[in-house]
Write a protein that holds these residues in place. Structure first.
Motif, mmCIF file in Angstrom:
data_model
loop_
_atom_site.group_PDB
_atom_site.id
_atom_site.type_symbol
_atom_site.label_atom_id
_atom_site.label_comp_id
_atom_site.label_asym_id
_atom_site.label_seq_id
_atom_site.Cartn_x
_atom_site.Cartn_y
_atom_site.Cartn_z
ATOM 1 N N PRO A 30 -10.199 -2.248 16.572
ATOM 2 C CA PRO A 30 -8.829 -2.142 17.057
ATOM 3 C C PRO A 30 -7.930 -1.471 16.035
ATOM 4 O O PRO A 30 -8.071 -1.683 14.832
ATOM 5 N N ALA A 31 -7.009 -0.645 16.511
ATOM 6 C CA ALA A 31 -6.107 0.059 15.615
ATOM 7 C C ALA A 31 -5.103 -0.911 15.025
ATOM 8 O O ALA A 31 -4.697 -1.868 15.675
ATOM 9 N N PRO A 32 -4.701 -0.717 13.750
ATOM 10 C CA PRO A 32 -3.690 -1.595 13.166
ATOM 11 C C PRO A 32 -2.359 -1.451 13.876
ATOM 12 O O PRO A 32 -2.089 -0.434 14.512
ATOM 13 N N LEU A 33 -1.523 -2.492 13.759
ATOM 14 C CA LEU A 33 -0.222 -2.476 14.416
ATOM 15 C C LEU A 33 0.603 -1.286 13.962
ATOM 16 O O LEU A 33 1.247 -0.605 14.745
ATOM 17 N N ILE A 34 0.590 -1.022 12.658
ATOM 18 C CA ILE A 34 1.230 0.162 12.096
ATOM 19 C C ILE A 34 0.141 0.969 11.403
ATOM 20 O O ILE A 34 -0.530 0.448 10.525
ATOM 21 N N PRO A 35 -0.067 2.242 11.783
ATOM 22 C CA PRO A 35 -1.132 3.030 11.166
ATOM 23 C C PRO A 35 -0.996 3.045 9.650
ATOM 24 O O PRO A 35 0.063 3.313 9.100
ATOM 25 N N GLY A 36 -2.088 2.734 8.948
ATOM 26 C CA GLY A 36 -2.085 2.722 7.495
ATOM 27 C C GLY A 36 -1.793 1.376 6.881
ATOM 28 O O GLY A 36 -2.017 1.180 5.700
ATOM 29 N N MET A 37 -1.260 0.423 7.654
ATOM 30 C CA MET A 37 -0.939 -0.897 7.105
ATOM 31 C C MET A 37 -2.199 -1.562 6.565
ATOM 32 O O MET A 37 -3.247 -1.553 7.207
ATOM 33 N N LEU A 38 -2.114 -2.117 5.374
ATOM 34 C CA LEU A 38 -3.208 -2.807 4.697
ATOM 35 C C LEU A 38 -4.356 -1.889 4.329
ATOM 36 O O LEU A 38 -5.464 -2.331 4.084
ATOM 37 N N GLU A 39 -4.108 -0.588 4.271
ATOM 38 C CA GLU A 39 -5.099 0.364 3.797
ATOM 39 C C GLU A 39 -4.636 0.937 2.457
ATOM 40 O O GLU A 39 -3.440 1.130 2.237
ATOM 41 N N ALA A 40 -5.596 1.197 1.579
ATOM 42 C CA ALA A 40 -5.246 1.741 0.268
ATOM 43 C C ALA A 40 -4.514 3.071 0.416
ATOM 44 O O ALA A 40 -4.871 3.910 1.240
ATOM 45 N N ASN A 41 -3.464 3.247 -0.384
ATOM 46 C CA ASN A 41 -2.661 4.466 -0.299
ATOM 47 C C ASN A 41 -2.076 4.726 -1.684
ATOM 48 O O ASN A 41 -1.286 3.938 -2.194
ATOM 49 N N ALA A 42 -2.482 5.848 -2.296
ATOM 50 C CA ALA A 42 -2.024 6.145 -3.656
ATOM 51 C C ALA A 42 -0.564 6.564 -3.691
ATOM 52 O O ALA A 42 0.087 6.461 -4.728
ATOM 53 N N ALA A 43 -0.029 7.059 -2.570
ATOM 54 C CA ALA A 43 1.346 7.556 -2.555
ATOM 55 C C ALA A 43 2.073 7.079 -1.304
ATOM 56 O O ALA A 43 2.254 7.827 -0.347
ATOM 57 N N PRO A 44 2.495 5.807 -1.291
ATOM 58 C CA PRO A 44 3.175 5.280 -0.089
ATOM 59 C C PRO A 44 4.500 5.987 0.186
ATOM 60 O O PRO A 44 5.232 6.352 -0.735
ATOM 61 N N THR A 45 4.791 6.198 1.451
ATOM 62 C CA THR A 45 6.059 6.776 1.867
ATOM 63 C C THR A 45 6.992 5.714 2.435
ATOM 64 O O THR A 45 8.202 5.781 2.258
ATOM 65 N N ASN A 210 24.596 -14.050 -7.433
ATOM 66 C CA ASN A 210 23.260 -13.623 -7.848
ATOM 67 C C ASN A 210 22.206 -14.509 -7.196
ATOM 68 O O ASN A 210 22.294 -15.742 -7.281
ATOM 69 N N TYR A 211 21.216 -13.886 -6.582
ATOM 70 C CA TYR A 211 20.075 -14.603 -6.028
ATOM 71 C C TYR A 211 18.822 -14.168 -6.785
ATOM 72 O O TYR A 211 18.446 -12.992 -6.763
ATOM 73 N N ILE A 212 18.199 -15.103 -7.493
ATOM 74 C CA ILE A 212 16.929 -14.824 -8.175
ATOM 75 C C ILE A 212 15.827 -14.915 -7.127
ATOM 76 O O ILE A 212 15.625 -15.968 -6.519
ATOM 77 N N SER A 213 15.112 -13.816 -6.908
ATOM 78 C CA SER A 213 14.287 -13.680 -5.709
ATOM 79 C C SER A 213 12.853 -13.283 -6.036
ATOM 80 O O SER A 213 12.582 -12.657 -7.067
ATOM 81 N N THR A 214 11.964 -13.614 -5.125
ATOM 82 C CA THR A 214 10.570 -13.175 -5.207
ATOM 83 C C THR A 214 10.059 -12.892 -3.803
ATOM 84 O O THR A 214 10.483 -13.539 -2.843
ATOM 85 N N GLY A 215 9.168 -11.905 -3.693
ATOM 86 C CA GLY A 215 8.693 -11.536 -2.364
ATOM 87 C C GLY A 215 7.454 -10.669 -2.416
ATOM 88 O O GLY A 215 6.838 -10.469 -3.468
ATOM 89 N N ILE A 216 7.117 -10.105 -1.264
ATOM 90 C CA ILE A 216 5.932 -9.250 -1.125
ATOM 91 C C ILE A 216 6.287 -8.074 -0.230
ATOM 92 O O ILE A 216 7.124 -8.193 0.669
ATOM 93 N N ARG A 217 5.635 -6.937 -0.499
ATOM 94 C CA ARG A 217 5.915 -5.716 0.243
ATOM 95 C C ARG A 217 4.610 -5.015 0.566
ATOM 96 O O ARG A 217 3.714 -4.926 -0.276
ATOM 97 N N PHE A 218 4.462 -4.537 1.805
ATOM 98 C CA PHE A 218 3.227 -3.898 2.259
ATOM 99 C C PHE A 218 3.472 -2.413 2.535
ATOM 100 O O PHE A 218 4.553 -2.019 2.976
ATOM 101 N N THR A 219 2.439 -1.617 2.291
ATOM 102 C CA THR A 219 2.500 -0.200 2.597
ATOM 103 C C THR A 219 2.323 -0.001 4.100
ATOM 104 O O THR A 219 1.345 -0.454 4.681
ATOM 105 N N ALA A 220 3.266 0.697 4.728
ATOM 106 C CA ALA A 220 3.129 1.027 6.148
ATOM 107 C C ALA A 220 2.399 2.355 6.308
ATOM 108 O O ALA A 220 1.495 2.487 7.122
ATOM 109 N N PHE A 221 2.788 3.365 5.558
ATOM 110 C CA PHE A 221 2.060 4.651 5.520
ATOM 111 C C PHE A 221 2.521 5.442 4.305
ATOM 112 O O PHE A 221 3.473 5.088 3.645
#
Length: 221
Positions: A30-45, A210-221
């Motif tokens: 099955p195709a990912p919800l967003i093409p490229g999501m969770l795939e290795a990418n040396a130069a994310p846009t 000021n909000y001291i924050s932590t999170g996660i970010r995923f590459t979409a493409f």
């Protein structure tokens, strides 16, 4: 002769249609919800992320430079979702220019407020550190951004010398990101979500939050 003719015809049919014979078509993943999501990418846009921040009653200089190891927290939480678009990559230096836009919701005490917040900020991303072969590290910084809240919190009023604030203020964000390797499809980060009037430059506001924050970010493409 007749039998051998029929057998040859059947053999020919099976050779033309391998799916009818011994070779079944392979299943398509099955195709990912967003093409490229969770795939290795040396130069994310485009990256998509979220973070949670805790309200601090310290100044930005104390949080980031003077006493980062001893944070003081107030009763307030910020939950944010955002997108980061890479607008430009320099070829001769390890620097990228990005645009980040996000929507956040504040939770907590009556003093901290329950407002919605809308943010837009250009960010610079420095991509080189000498230990990047072991853990890939980036530093991001945005100095001039737009932050609009649907209501003014009492916390921000208290930090202002004249006791007032504004729905529209400047957004400043220092952020440190790490990921297991350069092409990893995600990064985790810590940052300070700083909203202020830039020493009275915006609507005469000298206060900040000021909000001291932590999170996660995923590459979409």
């Amino acid at each position: 002769m007749k039998k051998s003719g029929i057998g040859a015809a059947v053999a020919t049919l099976f050779s033309i249609h391998p799916g009818v014979g011994g070779e079944l078509p392979t299943a398509t993943a099955p195709a990912p919800l967003i093409p490229g999501m969770l795939e290795a990418n040396a130069a994310p846009t485009l990256r998509i992320g979220a973070y949670v921040g805790a309200l601090s009653d310290q100044s930005l200089i104390n949080i980031t430079v003077l006493r980062p190891w001893a944070p003081n927290f107030a009763s307030g939480i910020l939950v944010d979702v955002h997108a980061v678009y890479t607008a430009w990559r320099f070829q001769s230096i390890p620097l990228e220019l990005e645009i980040e836009g996000g929507v956040a919701k504040r939770f907590g005490s009556r003093e901290a407020g329950q407002q919605w917040e809308f943010d837009l900020i250009p960010m610079a991303r420095w991509t080189y550190f000498p230990w990047n072969d072991y853990i890939y590290t980036n530093f991001r910084l945005g100095l001039i951004g737009a932050s609009y809240v649907t209501g003014i919190s009492e916390f921000e009023r208290q930090f202002d010398s004249s006791g007032h604030s504004s729905r529209f203020l400047n957004l400043l964000v220092p952020e440190l990101t790490v990921s297991p390797y350069k092409e990893a499809p995600f990064e985790v980060f810590v940052r300070v979500h700083h909203r202020s009037g830039v020493y009275g430059l915006i609507n005469g506001v000298h206060g900040a939050s000021n909000y001291i924050s932590t999170g996660i970010r995923f590459t979409a493409f």
